[in-house]
Design an enzyme around this catalytic site. Structure first.
Site, PDB file in Angstrom:
ATOM      1  N   CYS A  79      11.286  -7.143   6.841  1.00 39.82           N
ATOM      2  CA  CYS A  79      12.080  -5.963   7.163  1.00 39.82           C
ATOM      3  C   CYS A  79      13.075  -6.306   8.280  1.00 39.82           C
ATOM      4  O   CYS A  79      13.921  -7.176   8.102  1.00 39.82           O
ATOM      5  CB  CYS A  79      11.169  -4.785   7.514  1.00 39.82           C
ATOM      6  SG  CYS A  79      12.026  -3.176   7.469  1.00 39.82           S
ATOM      7  N   HIS A 183       8.581  -4.125   2.752  1.00 44.12           N
ATOM      8  CA  HIS A 183       7.298  -4.364   3.418  1.00 44.12           C
ATOM      9  C   HIS A 183       6.288  -4.856   2.385  1.00 44.12           C
ATOM     10  O   HIS A 183       5.718  -4.047   1.650  1.00 44.12           O
ATOM     11  CB  HIS A 183       6.781  -3.078   4.067  1.00 44.12           C
ATOM     12  CG  HIS A 183       7.511  -2.690   5.299  1.00 44.12           C
ATOM     13  ND1 HIS A 183       7.192  -3.200   6.543  1.00 44.12           N
ATOM     14  CD2 HIS A 183       8.573  -1.873   5.493  1.00 44.12           C
ATOM     15  CE1 HIS A 183       8.014  -2.704   7.453  1.00 44.12           C
ATOM     16  NE2 HIS A 183       8.863  -1.887   6.841  1.00 44.12           N
ATOM     17  N   GLU A 185       3.309  -5.831   2.824  1.00 39.74           N
ATOM     18  CA  GLU A 185       1.973  -5.328   3.142  1.00 39.74           C
ATOM     19  C   GLU A 185       1.781  -3.885   2.678  1.00 39.74           C
ATOM     20  O   GLU A 185       0.662  -3.382   2.664  1.00 39.74           O
ATOM     21  CB  GLU A 185       1.698  -5.446   4.652  1.00 39.74           C
ATOM     22  CG  GLU A 185       2.410  -4.437   5.529  1.00 39.74           C
ATOM     23  CD  GLU A 185       3.860  -4.773   5.861  1.00 39.74           C
ATOM     24  OE1 GLU A 185       4.420  -4.098   6.738  1.00 39.74           O
ATOM     25  OE2 GLU A 185       4.425  -5.710   5.251  1.00 39.74           O
TER      26      GLU A 185
END
Length: 207
Positions: A79, A183, A185
């Site tokens: 990011c 992102h 994750e």
């Protein structure tokens, strides 16, 4: 072991939990002298570019990150962390980045919603036959939250884009430097696969 660079503006909790789920060891690192101890580094980031690069420089991390990259070991920016890898950003004035990749960070312009927030499909570039993208398919969805995007100078570094009223840089890679605008994750199975692919590249690297 993977080092997660903590300079006060990273989404550390969800990223560290993702690495735990994948079974990879990590440590948070904010001291430049310790960067060289790791087989891979992740540079996360949430917030404004100018504040982030100022924090990195205040902690003395800039030279340490550049030395780490020069050693040939892998680094991944996520990011805002990806944006910091580039030459400069126009977010709230012009700010110089780490210049590990060529390009600039600019704001979305147009009659559409900003920030770009939500799930979007990846469009894999034709030159992207890399271990980082193993098992990731054209059209897979990942999760974005950003108001600024990267204009990459060298198209060979552009591994994947997404569509948001224009082609938007999604994944970059050149040598041992990688970045993801979204992102991973928070991007379900696809994001976890990308993180695992990066972690696999870190395995066996001598710290």
């Amino acid at each position: 072991m993977i080092g997660i660079i903590d300079y006060g503006m990273g989404n550390l909790y969800s990223l560290s939990k993702a690495l735990e789920r994948l079974g990879y060891s990590y440590e948070f690192v904010s001291v430049p002298e310790r960067l060289q101890e790791y087989t891979g580094l992740i540079l996360p980031g949430v917030g404004a570019f100018g504040d982030a690069i100022a924090n990195i420089r205040e902690l003395g991390l800039e030279q340490g990150i550049q030395d780490y990259v020069a050693s040939g070991r892998p680094i991944l920016g996520i990011c805002l962390g990806m944006q910091l890898l580039f030459d400069k950003s126009e977010e709230h004035g012009e700010h110089q980045g780490l210049s590990l990749l060529g390009g600039e960070v600019v704001r979305f312009q147009g009659d559409y919603k900003v920030p770009h927030m939500g799930w979007n499909q990846l469009k894999i570039s034709t030159n992207s036959n890399l271990p980082l993208l193993e098992g990731v398919a054209d059209g897979d969805y990942v999760y974005f939250v950003h108001s600024y995007h990267v204009r990459v100078k060298d198209r060979a570094a552009l591994l994947a884009t997404t569509e948001y009223n224009q082609d938007v840089t999604a994944i970059v890679g050149q040598g041992n430097v990688y970045g993801m605008q979204f992102h991973p994750e928070k991007s379900g199975d696809t994001g976890m696969r990308l993180l695992r692919n990066f972690a696999v590249q870190c395995e066996g690297v001598l710290a």
